[in-house]
Design an enzyme around this catalytic site. Structure first.
Site, PDB file in Angstrom:
ATOM      1  N   SER A  28       0.585  -1.184   0.011  1.00  0.00           N
ATOM      2  CA  SER A  28      -0.042  -0.007   0.173  1.00  0.00           C
ATOM      3  C   SER A  28       1.127   1.189   0.028  1.00  0.00           C
ATOM      4  O   SER A  28       0.474   2.313  -0.611  1.00  0.00           O
ATOM      5  CB  SER A  28      -0.947   0.050   1.274  1.00  0.00           C
ATOM      6  OG  SER A  28      -1.723  -1.114   1.256  1.00  0.00           O
TER       7      SER A  28
ATOM      8  N   GLU B   4      -4.170  -3.379  -6.972  1.00  0.00           N
ATOM      9  CA  GLU B   4      -4.453  -1.948  -7.620  1.00  0.00           C
ATOM     10  C   GLU B   4      -4.776  -0.947  -6.421  1.00  0.00           C
ATOM     11  O   GLU B   4      -5.627  -0.348  -6.510  1.00  0.00           O
ATOM     12  CB  GLU B   4      -5.152  -1.765  -8.907  1.00  0.00           C
ATOM     13  CG  GLU B   4      -4.540  -2.651 -10.008  1.00  0.00           C
ATOM     14  CD  GLU B   4      -4.819  -2.006 -11.192  1.00  0.00           C
ATOM     15  OE1 GLU B   4      -5.238  -1.142 -11.582  1.00  0.00           O
ATOM     16  OE2 GLU B   4      -4.743  -2.732 -12.409  1.00  0.00           O
TER      17      GLU B   4
HETATM   18  C1  LIG Z   1      -3.227 -11.623  -7.703  1.00  0.00           C
HETATM   19  C2  LIG Z   1      -2.203 -10.221  -7.298  1.00  0.00           C
HETATM   20  C3  LIG Z   1      -2.019  -9.597  -8.368  1.00  0.00           C
HETATM   21  C4  LIG Z   1      -1.065  -8.413  -8.134  1.00  0.00           C
HETATM   22  N1  LIG Z   1      -0.463  -7.776  -9.388  1.00  0.00           N
HETATM   23  C5  LIG Z   1       0.278  -6.740  -9.228  1.00  0.00           C
HETATM   24  C6  LIG Z   1       0.791  -6.088 -10.322  1.00  0.00           C
HETATM   25  O1  LIG Z   1       0.656  -6.677 -11.250  1.00  0.00           O
HETATM   26  N2  LIG Z   1       1.699  -5.139 -10.082  1.00  0.00           N
HETATM   27  C7  LIG Z   1       1.968  -4.763  -8.764  1.00  0.00           C
HETATM   28  O2  LIG Z   1       2.716  -3.908  -8.857  1.00  0.00           O
HETATM   29  N3  LIG Z   1       1.284  -5.144  -7.489  1.00  0.00           N
HETATM   30  C8  LIG Z   1       0.412  -6.320  -8.050  1.00  0.00           C
HETATM   31  N4  LIG Z   1      -0.062  -6.813  -6.721  1.00  0.00           N
HETATM   32  C9  LIG Z   1       0.186  -6.358  -5.541  1.00  0.00           C
HETATM   33  C10 LIG Z   1      -1.099  -5.344  -5.049  1.00  0.00           C
HETATM   34  O3  LIG Z   1      -1.285  -4.364  -5.512  1.00  0.00           O
HETATM   35  C11 LIG Z   1      -0.920  -5.531  -3.401  1.00  0.00           C
HETATM   36  O4  LIG Z   1      -1.045  -6.737  -2.685  1.00  0.00           O
HETATM   37  C12 LIG Z   1      -1.599  -4.351  -2.654  1.00  0.00           C
HETATM   38  O5  LIG Z   1      -1.617  -2.849  -3.157  1.00  0.00           O
HETATM   39  C13 LIG Z   1      -1.542  -4.524  -1.082  1.00  0.00           C
HETATM   40  O6  LIG Z   1      -0.187  -4.406  -0.814  1.00  0.00           O
HETATM   41  P1  LIG Z   1       0.138  -5.397   0.161  1.00  0.00           P
HETATM   42  O7  LIG Z   1      -0.173  -6.853  -0.389  1.00  0.00           O
HETATM   43  O8  LIG Z   1       1.618  -5.266   0.696  1.00  0.00           O
HETATM   44  O9  LIG Z   1      -0.677  -5.053   1.609  1.00  0.00           O
HETATM   45  P2  LIG Z   1      -0.194  -4.022   2.702  1.00  0.00           P
HETATM   46  O10 LIG Z   1       0.017  -2.753   1.942  1.00  0.00           O
HETATM   47  O11 LIG Z   1       0.680  -4.884   3.615  1.00  0.00           O
HETATM   48  O12 LIG Z   1      -1.734  -4.184   3.514  1.00  0.00           O
HETATM   49  C14 LIG Z   1      -2.264  -5.000   4.341  1.00  0.00           C
HETATM   50  C15 LIG Z   1      -3.443  -4.359   5.165  1.00  0.00           C
HETATM   51  O13 LIG Z   1      -3.102  -3.356   5.816  1.00  0.00           O
HETATM   52  C16 LIG Z   1      -3.964  -2.111   5.165  1.00  0.00           C
HETATM   53  N5  LIG Z   1      -3.498  -0.990   4.936  1.00  0.00           N
HETATM   54  C17 LIG Z   1      -2.117  -0.722   4.697  1.00  0.00           C
HETATM   55  N6  LIG Z   1      -1.975   0.746   4.866  1.00  0.00           N
HETATM   56  C18 LIG Z   1      -3.229   1.158   5.202  1.00  0.00           C
HETATM   57  C19 LIG Z   1      -3.494   2.593   5.530  1.00  0.00           C
HETATM   58  N7  LIG Z   1      -2.608   3.396   5.541  1.00  0.00           N
HETATM   59  N8  LIG Z   1      -4.664   2.657   6.133  1.00  0.00           N
HETATM   60  C20 LIG Z   1      -5.434   1.547   6.361  1.00  0.00           C
HETATM   61  N9  LIG Z   1      -5.266   0.481   6.192  1.00  0.00           N
HETATM   62  C21 LIG Z   1      -4.261   0.247   5.543  1.00  0.00           C
HETATM   63  C22 LIG Z   1      -4.328  -2.741   3.909  1.00  0.00           C
HETATM   64  O14 LIG Z   1      -5.606  -2.323   3.195  1.00  0.00           O
HETATM   65  C23 LIG Z   1      -4.419  -4.220   4.056  1.00  0.00           C
HETATM   66  O15 LIG Z   1      -5.828  -4.421   4.622  1.00  0.00           O
HETATM   67  C24 LIG Z   1      -0.926  -8.047  -7.031  1.00  0.00           C
HETATM   68  C25 LIG Z   1      -1.562  -8.423  -5.975  1.00  0.00           C
HETATM   69  C26 LIG Z   1      -2.258  -9.909  -6.067  1.00  0.00           C
HETATM   70  C27 LIG Z   1      -2.734 -10.480  -4.799  1.00  0.00           C
END
Ligand SMILES: Cc1cc2nc3c(=O)[nH]c(=O)nc-3n(C[C@H](O)[C@H](O)[C@H](O)COP(=O)(O)OP(=O)(O)OC[C@H]3O[C@@H](n4cnc5c(N)ncnc54)[C@H](O)[C@@H]3O)c2cc1C
Length: 381
Positions: free
Chosen positions: A132, A363
């Site tokens: 995120s 996204e």
């Molecule tokens: C199948 C799949 C395909 C993907 N494809 C791509 C791709 O092509 N390119 C790419 O770059 N990425 C891709 N992603 C990555 C995706 O965009 C990220 O998984 C997503 O942005 C969340 O990041 P994270 O998994 O690190 O979760 P984290 O950021 O660690 O979040 C964990 C939890 O904390 C919450 N959180 C975090 N920050 C805050 C805040 N400030 N306030 C409140 N809540 C918060 C989140 O909402 C979530 O519930 C993909 C992911 C998956 C699973």
């Protein structure tokens, strides 16, 4: 105000629906179970113009807009979300970033083969410690002899292992924060650049999601995409378009789940009558249908604005937030209507349930969409 689609848009919907039902539907379960990336289907999607739907014909695209793009992603996802996300990540993330930020030479080199579906594109922003908080990127690109040397690991990249070209983000100016992140376009096979672990996912299993690893990956000056230090800012604009397609992905899956559940409810009999005659089931169907319609309206407002060159940060985030949460709701209710048969793989409900959850995460999670919407609302006051 006009809530109808044009004849051409309706024709596109019928064409993509026919393609999805004929070419994709027979293989959905096999793709899901084997986690096979359906390269051949994407090649055929390319022949239909779907791999470059939003790009001008002079770059090999179909020359259509986001309204048509949303219709196409919805129709593919109604049958298989894995194909929907493949077309979405390819079009509005990778190819669009090169199209929006690239030099004429980069557009000719990359957009043309990507738009035809000859090449598959990936867009790699997320890192193990920067999800995120994507501005927390740790991958670095050091200027070296006129070119760049990249080091770092990206995670969760759609098409990370099958992509012919990957747009990656790296820190070029560490003291400038998010304005020190630049985008690079890297060809498959570049020394020091390789896919890492392929994820074993709960859903969208035919879509390839992998790590991307750069170890002393040396690229020339022409690999820089857009201006130095503009990568992150450009990425946020790219996501405004991408989120419309993730919303359409969710809408398509919601529609697929709803249609299957509604049909089943009319056929399945308990207590001597079709379960569709029970008010409990009718209320579920009503709620599902209403949320599907609300999703479609939000998506097509955002797409309509995008096609007119308007800023859609707020509207794209609203469409993505609402449609993805609605998709999860609809898939859950569909599974409930199927009862025990919803829990087994002979029926489509369980797959929609597993697949659609991604839409509340990829996204930008639902929480991040709420932050984006709030920021847009408050800054406009
Ligand atoms: C199948 C799949 C395909 C993907 N494809 C791509 C791709 O092509 N390119 C790419 O770059 N990425 C891709 N992603 C990555 C995706 O965009 C990220 O998984 C997503 O942005 C969340 O990041 P994270 O998994 O690190 O979760 P984290 O950021 O660690 O979040 C964990 C939890 O904390 C919450 N959180 C975090 N920050 C805050 C805040 N400030 N306030 C409140 N809540 C918060 C989140 O909402 C979530 O519930 C993909 C992911 C998956 C699973």
């Amino acid at each position: 105000m006009d809530f109808g689609f044009s004849d051409d848009q309706e024709l596109l919907r019928r064409t993509v629906r026919d393609f999805a039902e004929t070419e994709i539907a027979p293989h959905v379960r096999r793709y899901d179970e084997s986690q096979e990336f359906p390269r051949e289907i994407l090649r055929k999607a390319g022949e239909l113009g779907l791999m470059g739907i939003i790009f001008p014909e002079e770059y090999g695209g179909a020359g259509l807009g986001y309204t048509e793009y949303a219709i196409a992603v919805e129709e593919l996802s109604r049958v298989d979300g894995s194909i929907g996300i493949a077309v979405a990540a390819h079009n509005s993330l990778c190819t669009n970033h090169i199209f929006q930020s690239g030099s004429e030479e980069q557009k000719r080199k990359y957009v043309v083969p990507l738009a035809s579906g000859s090449w598959i594109g990936a867009w790699s922003l997320t890192e193990p410690t920067a999800g995120s908080d994507a501005a927390g990127t740790r991958t670095v690109a050091k200027a070296d002899g006129g070119g760049w040397v990249l080091n770092g690991t990206k995670t969760f990249t759609t098409h990370g292992s099958v992509g012919d070209v990957v747009v990656v983000f790296a820190v070029t100016d560490p003291d400038k924060g998010r304005h020190g992140i630049s985008a690079f376009v890297i060809d498959k096979g570049t020394p020091g650049f390789r896919p890492g672990k392929k994820e074993d996912k709960m859903g969208l299993r035919a879509s390839d999601t992998s790590e991307v690893i750069m170890e002393d990956c040396r690229v020339g000056p022409t690999a820089l995409l857009g201006e130095r230090g503009h990568g992150f800012v450009d990425a946020m604009k790219i996501l405004d378009g991408g989120r419309i397609s993730i919303a359409a992905l969710a809408l398509g899956m919601a529609r697929g789940a709803f249609e299957a559940a509604a049909k089943y409810a009319k056929q399945r009999e308990q207590f001597g009558r079709a379960i569709a005659e029970f008010q409990a089931i009718q209320f579920m169907l009503s709620e599902m249908a209403t949320r599907i319609d609300a999703s479609a309206l939000l998506i097509h407002r955002a797409a309509w604005m995008k096609d007119r060159g308007m800023k859609t940060t707020r509207e794209s985030a609203m469409a993505k937030l609402y449609a993805s949460e609605a998709g999860v709701y609809v898939a859950d209710r569909a599974l409930q209507i199927f009862g025990g048969y919803g829990y087994v793989k002979d029926f489509p409900a369980e797959k929609f349930y597993r697949d659609v959850k991604l839409c509340t995460i990829g996204e930008g999670t639902s929480e991040i969409q709420r932050l984006v919407i709030a920021r847009e609302i408050l800054s406009s006051l």
